[in-house]
Design a protein around this motif. Structure first.
Motif, PDB file in Angstrom:
ATOM      1  N   ARG A   1      -5.439   4.473   5.343  1.00  0.00           N
ATOM      2  CA  ARG A   1      -5.057   3.840   4.079  1.00  0.00           C
ATOM      3  C   ARG A   1      -3.586   3.425   4.089  1.00  0.00           C
ATOM      4  O   ARG A   1      -3.220   2.420   3.487  1.00  0.00           O
ATOM      5  CB  ARG A   1      -5.308   4.813   2.921  1.00  0.00           C
ATOM      6  CG  ARG A   1      -6.658   4.673   2.311  1.00  0.00           C
ATOM      7  CD  ARG A   1      -6.770   5.495   1.024  1.00  0.00           C
ATOM      8  NE  ARG A   1      -7.941   6.340   1.189  1.00  0.00           N
ATOM      9  CZ  ARG A   1      -7.946   7.666   1.230  1.00  0.00           C
ATOM     10  NH1 ARG A   1      -6.839   8.336   1.050  1.00  0.00           N
ATOM     11  NH2 ARG A   1      -9.043   8.327   1.420  1.00  0.00           N
ATOM     12  N   THR A   2      -2.751   4.203   4.741  1.00  0.00           N
ATOM     13  CA  THR A   2      -1.307   3.928   4.718  1.00  0.00           C
ATOM     14  C   THR A   2      -0.829   3.155   5.945  1.00  0.00           C
ATOM     15  O   THR A   2       0.342   2.813   6.028  1.00  0.00           O
ATOM     16  CB  THR A   2      -0.522   5.257   4.632  1.00  0.00           C
ATOM     17  OG1 THR A   2      -0.874   6.075   5.747  1.00  0.00           O
ATOM     18  CG2 THR A   2      -0.830   5.980   3.330  1.00  0.00           C
TER      19      THR A   2
ATOM     20  N   PRO B   1       0.113   0.157   7.975  1.00  0.00           N
ATOM     21  CA  PRO B   1       0.415  -1.243   7.635  1.00  0.00           C
ATOM     22  C   PRO B   1      -0.399  -2.231   8.460  1.00  0.00           C
ATOM     23  O   PRO B   1      -0.639  -3.360   8.024  1.00  0.00           O
ATOM     24  CB  PRO B   1       1.919  -1.385   7.934  1.00  0.00           C
ATOM     25  CG  PRO B   1       2.266  -0.240   8.816  1.00  0.00           C
ATOM     26  CD  PRO B   1       1.259   0.830   8.560  1.00  0.00           C
TER      27      PRO B   1
ATOM     28  N   GLU C   1      -3.595  -3.650   6.605  1.00  0.00           N
ATOM     29  CA  GLU C   1      -3.444  -4.788   5.694  1.00  0.00           C
ATOM     30  C   GLU C   1      -3.420  -6.096   6.472  1.00  0.00           C
ATOM     31  O   GLU C   1      -4.028  -7.096   6.051  1.00  0.00           O
ATOM     32  CB  GLU C   1      -2.167  -4.643   4.871  1.00  0.00           C
ATOM     33  CG  GLU C   1      -2.266  -3.586   3.797  1.00  0.00           C
ATOM     34  CD  GLU C   1      -0.991  -3.489   2.973  1.00  0.00           C
ATOM     35  OE1 GLU C   1      -0.305  -4.527   2.795  1.00  0.00           O
ATOM     36  OE2 GLU C   1      -0.699  -2.385   2.514  1.00  0.00           O
TER      37      GLU C   1
ATOM     38  N   GLU D   1      -6.902  -6.870   7.627  1.00  0.00           N
ATOM     39  CA  GLU D   1      -7.711  -7.281   6.475  1.00  0.00           C
ATOM     40  C   GLU D   1      -7.384  -8.725   6.091  1.00  0.00           C
ATOM     41  O   GLU D   1      -8.288  -9.524   5.813  1.00  0.00           O
ATOM     42  CB  GLU D   1      -7.416  -6.329   5.303  1.00  0.00           C
ATOM     43  CG  GLU D   1      -8.403  -6.385   4.183  1.00  0.00           C
ATOM     44  CD  GLU D   1      -9.788  -5.910   4.564  1.00  0.00           C
ATOM     45  OE1 GLU D   1     -10.754  -6.534   4.090  1.00  0.00           O
ATOM     46  OE2 GLU D   1      -9.929  -4.948   5.338  1.00  0.00           O
ATOM     47  N   THR D   2      -6.129  -9.100   6.122  1.00  0.00           N
ATOM     48  CA  THR D   2      -5.709 -10.467   5.802  1.00  0.00           C
ATOM     49  C   THR D   2      -6.283 -11.450   6.825  1.00  0.00           C
ATOM     50  O   THR D   2      -6.819 -12.502   6.455  1.00  0.00           O
ATOM     51  CB  THR D   2      -4.166 -10.557   5.776  1.00  0.00           C
ATOM     52  OG1 THR D   2      -3.675  -9.618   4.829  1.00  0.00           O
ATOM     53  CG2 THR D   2      -3.691 -11.949   5.409  1.00  0.00           C
TER      54      THR D   2
END
Length: 147
Positions: free
Chosen positions: A118-119, A121, A124, A127-128
């Motif tokens: 979850r933390t 980086p 993200e 996911e992008t």
């Protein structure tokens, strides 16, 4: 219980067996736990000179009776041990079920892994990129890509 062949099946538990000599037959008497008596005859003299029946000497029949008695003793010993073995098995099962150390450790590792993911980086960014690739796919095919 008697089968069509004339053989019987008698429970060993609580059975008593005795041997008796006879003029024509040696006999093995089996008394079951209910008190029913069964007799097996083993001829040692032919009923007629032409008769081809199998004959049994005294030692054979006595040995057979002893084999039955020993089997009864083994069965009784086996049955006497069952309650203790069952108790030990149930105790072991309860002990194993109560031991949740490995399960707890696995849950803790999973929780830490989820928290780290979850933390992270990089998650993200991935996911992008996945969202961009899905939009490109939809633009090229007219459909949303399978997940």
């Amino acid at each position: 219980m008697q089968s069509p062949s004339g053989t019987r099946s008698i429970a060993l538990t609580g059975m008593e067996v005795r041997f008796e000599l006879g003029q024509k037959n040696h006999s093995v008497y089996c008394t079951d736990a209910d008190g029913h008596v069964y007799r097996a005859k083993y001829p040692h003299r032919p009923s007629s000179p032409e008769d081809g029946e199998q004959l049994f000497d005294e030692d054979q029949v006595r040995d057979f009776a002893v084999t039955i008695q020993n089997t009864i003793a083994q069965e009784n010993l086996f049955r006497a041990r069952l309650p203790l073995q069952l108790k030990e098995a149930e105790s072991k099962r309860e002990e194993v079920q109560a031991d949740t150390n490995e399960l707890d450790a696995a849950r803790e590792r999973l929780q830490k892994l989820r928290q780290r993911n979850r933390t992270d980086p990089r998650g993200e960014a991935v996911e992008t990129r996945l969202e961009e690739a899905s939009r490109d796919w939809e633009r090229l095919t007219g459909r949303i890509p399978p997940k």
